[in-house]
Design an enzyme around this catalytic site. Sequence first.
Site, PDB file in Angstrom:
ATOM      1  NE  ARG A 236      42.059 -39.611   6.479  1.00 28.50           N
ATOM      2  CZ  ARG A 236      42.398 -40.673   5.760  1.00 28.50           C
ATOM      3  NH1 ARG A 236      42.042 -40.739   4.477  1.00 28.50           N
ATOM      4  NH2 ARG A 236      43.097 -41.657   6.290  1.00 28.50           N
ATOM      5  CD  GLU A 265      34.475 -40.631   5.285  1.00 27.78           C
ATOM      6  OE1 GLU A 265      34.930 -40.053   4.281  1.00 27.78           O
ATOM      7  OE2 GLU A 265      35.080 -41.569   5.868  1.00 27.78           O
ATOM      8  CG  HIS A 284      36.627 -43.234   2.781  1.00 27.39           C
ATOM      9  ND1 HIS A 284      36.797 -42.500   3.920  1.00 27.39           N
ATOM     10  CD2 HIS A 284      37.885 -43.619   2.406  1.00 27.39           C
ATOM     11  CE1 HIS A 284      38.086 -42.440   4.227  1.00 27.39           C
ATOM     12  NE2 HIS A 284      38.762 -43.117   3.315  1.00 27.39           N
TER      13      HIS A 284
END
Length: 321
Positions: A236, A265, A284
């Site tokens: 994370r 994000e 991601h």
Amino acid sequence: MKIAVLDRCTVTNGDISFSPIEQVGEVRYFDLLSPGEVPAAIGEADAVIVNKARITAEVMDACPNLKFVGVFATGYNNIDVAAADERGIVVCNVPGYSTDSVAQHTFALMLHFASHADDYAASVGQGDWVRSKAFSYFKYPVYELAGKTLGIFGYGTIGRAVAKIALAFGMTVIATSRSHTSGCEGEVTFVDADTLFATSDYLTLHCPLTSETDRVVNARALSLMKSTAVLINTARGGVTDEEAVADALNTGRLRGAGIDVLCEEPMREDHPYLTAKNCTVTPHVAWGSIEARTRLIDIVAQNLKAFEAGKPQNCVGVFKG
């Protein structure tokens, strides 16, 4: 069962079938929504499946038929689980579906800094080999992983998968987690966090984001690391202090960073990683192999079927276990 699926575009671009979920009930699909649009999208549905959309107490109150909240993920910090418990709403996640995908991407990032295969391919594409007088040239340094020390911060399912691959490469593996700061498990040696930071040639993060791990890789931790070390983060974004990481890269106190996750994000235009030296960022995607996303859909469907049968599985909150 009436099912609302939100955030569909975060799980598929048309390459993954949702038919396992469609076999459970009547499904309505939505892509990204604003918070104010979520209640209307759920409407009279009995179940909602989301990825990142927030399901708050207010959303639950606006959707009185809602009995089940599922997530297209292992993490569920976007769900107000306490509010769901109070209202008798079952919340289910999907553990373990992306282990191999994340472990593989971790090594893709590590190998970028070890072998620079993509950089060399780009160099050849730019004509450097055509212009070379020698059969081989060394524009970028190439390092062997064998003999290097891999530090794993967070030794859960993914951390163990990464350790297995590292050992196959001939690396020395050290790790730390909440339950392991000393001793050994097979060929993996457990150490405290400071020793992990100071000893690792490659440091990879596989811990959840909690109050204890929030910005655990900060200026102090980075000051302990070797200037030749590489940081990998597929966990994370919030487990790192992004400004401190960028500063360490720009001042040569860290050789490189392979990053797949950010605090915010999508990536903002002024993010420090965009101008940081030797920083490779992917959007991601570590979790998102075809196989992992197919597995994800299958388990979500299984969660729905189990709930409908009165035997919910993969539950969090008061229904856990």
